[in-house]
Motif scaffolding. Structure first.
Motif, PDB file in Angstrom:
ATOM      1  N   ILE A  45       8.480  -5.966  18.828  1.00 14.28           N
ATOM      2  CA  ILE A  45       9.443  -5.794  19.907  1.00 14.28           C
ATOM      3  C   ILE A  45      10.815  -6.336  19.501  1.00 14.28           C
ATOM      4  CG2 ILE A  45      10.024  -6.391  22.292  1.00 14.28           C
ATOM      5  CD1 ILE A  45       7.631  -4.514  21.985  1.00 14.28           C
ATOM      6  N   LEU A  46      10.841  -7.577  19.047  1.00 10.58           N
ATOM      7  CA  LEU A  46      12.111  -8.206  18.704  1.00 10.58           C
ATOM      8  C   LEU A  46      12.752  -7.574  17.475  1.00 10.58           C
ATOM      9  CD1 LEU A  46      11.105 -11.911  19.348  1.00 10.58           C
ATOM     10  CD2 LEU A  46      12.622 -10.514  20.746  1.00 10.58           C
ATOM     11  N   SER A  47      11.929  -7.064  16.566  1.00 11.26           N
ATOM     12  CA  SER A  47      12.471  -6.417  15.365  1.00 11.26           C
ATOM     13  C   SER A  47      13.364  -5.235  15.702  1.00 11.26           C
ATOM     14  CB  SER A  47      11.335  -5.927  14.459  1.00 11.26           C
ATOM     15  OG  SER A  47      10.525  -6.991  14.037  1.00 11.26           O
ATOM     16  N   MET A  48      13.165  -4.641  16.863  1.00  9.50           N
ATOM     17  CA  MET A  48      13.902  -3.448  17.256  1.00  9.50           C
ATOM     18  C   MET A  48      15.213  -3.777  17.960  1.00  9.50           C
ATOM     19  SD  MET A  48      11.636  -1.361  16.149  1.00  9.50           S
ATOM     20  CE  MET A  48      12.083   0.258  16.763  1.00  9.50           C
ATOM     21  N   GLN A  49      15.539  -5.064  18.064  1.00 10.28           N
ATOM     22  CA  GLN A  49      16.708  -5.470  18.855  1.00 10.28           C
ATOM     23  C   GLN A  49      17.815  -6.042  17.976  1.00 10.28           C
ATOM     24  OE1 GLN A  49      16.197  -4.546  21.901  1.00 10.28           O
ATOM     25  NE2 GLN A  49      13.989  -4.281  21.650  1.00 10.28           N
ATOM     26  N   SER A  50      19.044  -5.945  18.462  1.00  9.37           N
ATOM     27  CA  SER A  50      20.187  -6.619  17.847  1.00  9.37           C
ATOM     28  C   SER A  50      20.040  -8.122  18.044  1.00  9.37           C
ATOM     29  CB  SER A  50      21.474  -6.144  18.507  1.00  9.37           C
ATOM     30  OG  SER A  50      21.495  -6.539  19.872  1.00  9.37           O
ATOM     31  N   ALA A  51      20.923  -8.900  17.422  1.00 11.85           N
ATOM     32  CA  ALA A  51      20.891 -10.356  17.592  1.00 11.85           C
ATOM     33  C   ALA A  51      21.049 -10.760  19.065  1.00 11.85           C
ATOM     34  CB  ALA A  51      21.953 -11.016  16.720  1.00 11.85           C
ATOM     35  N   PRO A  52      22.018 -10.191  19.809  1.00 11.56           N
ATOM     36  CA  PRO A  52      22.104 -10.533  21.242  1.00 11.56           C
ATOM     37  C   PRO A  52      20.859 -10.096  22.023  1.00 11.56           C
ATOM     38  CG  PRO A  52      24.160  -9.566  20.485  1.00 11.56           C
ATOM     39  CD  PRO A  52      23.162  -9.360  19.385  1.00 11.56           C
ATOM     40  N   GLY A  53      20.278  -8.953  21.643  1.00 13.80           N
ATOM     41  CA  GLY A  53      19.068  -8.493  22.308  1.00 13.80           C
ATOM     42  C   GLY A  53      17.904  -9.435  22.068  1.00 13.80           C
ATOM     43  N   LYS A  54      17.757  -9.892  20.837  1.00 11.81           N
ATOM     44  CA  LYS A  54      16.709 -10.870  20.519  1.00 11.81           C
ATOM     45  C   LYS A  54      16.877 -12.125  21.364  1.00 11.81           C
ATOM     46  CE  LYS A  54      15.763  -9.686  15.613  1.00 11.81           C
ATOM     47  NZ  LYS A  54      16.469  -8.399  15.479  1.00 11.81           N
ATOM     48  N   ALA A  55      18.129 -12.616  21.434  1.00 13.08           N
ATOM     49  CA  ALA A  55      18.401 -13.846  22.181  1.00 13.08           C
ATOM     50  C   ALA A  55      18.095 -13.671  23.670  1.00 13.08           C
ATOM     51  CB  ALA A  55      19.855 -14.257  21.981  1.00 13.08           C
ATOM     52  N   LYS A  56      18.447 -12.516  24.227  1.00 11.53           N
ATOM     53  CA  LYS A  56      18.196 -12.253  25.649  1.00 11.53           C
ATOM     54  C   LYS A  56      16.700 -12.237  25.951  1.00 11.53           C
ATOM     55  CE  LYS A  56      18.677 -10.559  29.883  1.00 11.53           C
ATOM     56  NZ  LYS A  56      19.017 -11.448  31.025  1.00 11.53           N
ATOM     57  N   ILE A  57      15.943 -11.537  25.135  1.00  9.38           N
ATOM     58  CA  ILE A  57      14.498 -11.449  25.366  1.00  9.38           C
ATOM     59  C   ILE A  57      13.834 -12.818  25.187  1.00  9.38           C
ATOM     60  CG2 ILE A  57      12.337 -10.438  24.526  1.00  9.38           C
ATOM     61  CD1 ILE A  57      13.983  -7.935  23.795  1.00  9.38           C
ATOM     62  N   LEU A  58      14.232 -13.549  24.156  1.00  7.23           N
ATOM     63  CA  LEU A  58      13.641 -14.865  23.913  1.00  7.23           C
ATOM     64  C   LEU A  58      13.963 -15.838  25.041  1.00  7.23           C
ATOM     65  CD1 LEU A  58      14.204 -15.174  20.069  1.00  7.23           C
ATOM     66  CD2 LEU A  58      12.001 -15.154  21.243  1.00  7.23           C
ATOM     67  N   SER A  59      15.151 -15.717  25.626  1.00  9.42           N
ATOM     68  CA  SER A  59      15.487 -16.546  26.784  1.00  9.42           C
ATOM     69  C   SER A  59      14.538 -16.258  27.947  1.00  9.42           C
ATOM     70  CB  SER A  59      16.934 -16.288  27.203  1.00  9.42           C
ATOM     71  OG  SER A  59      17.258 -16.989  28.391  1.00  9.42           O
ATOM     72  N   GLY A  60      14.260 -14.964  28.151  1.00 12.86           N
ATOM     73  CA  GLY A  60      13.316 -14.594  29.200  1.00 12.86           C
ATOM     74  C   GLY A  60      11.907 -15.076  28.900  1.00 12.86           C
ATOM     75  N   ILE A  61      11.503 -14.997  27.641  1.00 12.88           N
ATOM     76  CA  ILE A  61      10.180 -15.478  27.239  1.00 12.88           C
ATOM     77  C   ILE A  61      10.055 -16.979  27.500  1.00 12.88           C
ATOM     78  CG2 ILE A  61       8.718 -15.926  25.216  1.00 12.88           C
ATOM     79  CD1 ILE A  61       9.711 -13.170  24.153  1.00 12.88           C
ATOM     80  N   TYR A  62      11.075 -17.732  27.109  1.00 12.91           N
ATOM     81  CA  TYR A  62      11.068 -19.179  27.338  1.00 12.91           C
ATOM     82  C   TYR A  62      10.845 -19.488  28.826  1.00 12.91           C
ATOM     83  CZ  TYR A  62      12.602 -24.065  27.367  1.00 12.91           C
ATOM     84  OH  TYR A  62      12.652 -25.420  27.551  1.00 12.91           O
ATOM     85  N   ALA A  63      11.556 -18.769  29.690  1.00  9.90           N
ATOM     86  CA  ALA A  63      11.455 -19.012  31.130  1.00  9.90           C
ATOM     87  C   ALA A  63      10.087 -18.649  31.690  1.00  9.90           C
ATOM     88  CB  ALA A  63      12.542 -18.228  31.867  1.00  9.90           C
ATOM     89  N   LYS A  64       9.401 -17.694  31.042  1.00 12.87           N
ATOM     90  CA  LYS A  64       8.101 -17.241  31.545  1.00 12.87           C
ATOM     91  C   LYS A  64       6.938 -18.084  31.028  1.00 12.87           C
ATOM     92  CE  LYS A  64       9.244 -15.440  34.285  1.00 12.87           C
ATOM     93  NZ  LYS A  64       8.809 -15.405  35.709  1.00 12.87           N
ATOM     94  N   LEU A  65       7.190 -18.924  30.035  1.00  9.08           N
ATOM     95  CA  LEU A  65       6.137 -19.793  29.513  1.00  9.08           C
ATOM     96  C   LEU A  65       6.035 -21.085  30.321  1.00  9.08           C
ATOM     97  CD1 LEU A  65       6.681 -19.488  25.662  1.00  9.08           C
ATOM     98  CD2 LEU A  65       4.626 -18.799  26.915  1.00  9.08           C
ATOM     99  N   LYS A  66       4.823 -21.525  30.567  1.00  9.95           N
ATOM    100  CA  LYS A  66       4.613 -22.853  31.118  1.00  9.95           C
ATOM    101  C   LYS A  66       5.061 -23.887  30.079  1.00  9.95           C
ATOM    102  CE  LYS A  66       0.443 -21.473  33.693  1.00  9.95           C
ATOM    103  NZ  LYS A  66      -1.026 -21.670  33.819  1.00  9.95           N
TER     104      LYS A  66
END
Length: 258
Positions: A121-142
């Motif tokens: 998933i992340l491989s298909m994204q630009s640097a800002p896209g990677k950062a945006k998705i990872l921010s969302g992942i961080y928020a969704k993890l306990k």
């Protein structure tokens, strides 16, 4: 021959491979995902958020094998409908929920999870896209939750490989080096606990037989041979993989929320 309504000349590479009949679209194949799950050490009734859950096959396998509960997010409405039908047919509607949504808007999904799981998933994204998705992942993890990731690796020549893959695969494919993947996750507050790298397996014949089975591999090869558009696209991808075989591969990582 595979019937498809997509434009095979312009479609992203993963759609072309799917049109040829390929089901396993992971750079490291099944064995890399298996390693990821061994590290995860799932416990019954733990919760997993799967990004881009497609037809629900991974979610079904996770529940059947480990007894976890899965919420999958998938943007394509047709894939959502098919995933829900597959889950119902497997008798797992009480363990798996598929949400039609965008991986860039994970805040819309309620709750937090023990794990977030994503492949290629992340491989298909630009640097800002990677950062945006990872921010969302961080928020969704306990707190202490783990992100399970299976991505493309470019150990050298990142810019050159990105340009070549974008041209041939026709998507913004941007694999990183091992060091840059680790740094990207760290910048999002995710600490790498385990990781492993290996060679690109996506179009390796022996790995295809292992992943897809002999009969399915034969069907894929038949579709490639008999459909000129699929053949041209697949051979172009294979040439890039061969050209950069010393640098291009896969990486699997388990990262923990700080």
């Amino acid at each position: 021959m595979t019937q498809t309504t997509i434009n095979l000349e312009t479609a992203p590479g993963h759609q072309v491979l799917a049109a040829a009949g390929k089901k396993i679209l992971r750079p490291g194949g099944k064995c890399a995902t298996k390693q990821l799950f061994q590290w995860a050490n799932f416990q019954p009734d733990e919760t997993v958020l799967e990004l881009a859950s497609s037809f629900g096959y991974s979610a079904i396998a996770l529940v059947q094998r480990f007894g976890v509960k899965v919420v999958g997010v998938e943007k394509n409405s047709a894939s959502v409908a098919r995933a829900r039908a597959n889950i119902q047919a497997a008798g797992l509607s009480d363990r798996i929920t598929i949400i039609e949504g965008d991986i860039f808007q994970l805040e819309a999904i309620p709750g937090q999870f023990d794990y977030v799981f994503a492949e290629a998933i992340l491989s298909m994204q630009s640097a800002p896209g990677k950062a945006k998705i990872l921010s969302g992942i961080y928020a969704k993890l306990k707190p202490g939750g783990k992100f399970l990731s299976h991505e493309m690796l470019a150990d050298n020549k990142e810019t050159e490989i990105h340009e070549q893959l974008a041209r041939v695969i026709k998507s913004n494919t941007s694999p990183l080096s091992q060091a840059n993947w680790i740094a990207t996750y760290a910048n999002a507050g995710l600490q790498i606990k385990q990781h492993e790298t290996g060679g690109m397996a996506l179009l390796n014949l022996w790995r295809m037989i292992q992943d897809e089975g002999l009969f399915s591999t034969a069907k894929i090869l038949w579709n490639v041979v008999t459909n000129s558009q699929i053949r041209q696209r697949v051979l172009a991808m294979r040439r890039i993989f061969q050209k950069y075989q010393q640098d291009l591969g896969y990486i699997v990582l388990v990262a923990e929320r700080n």
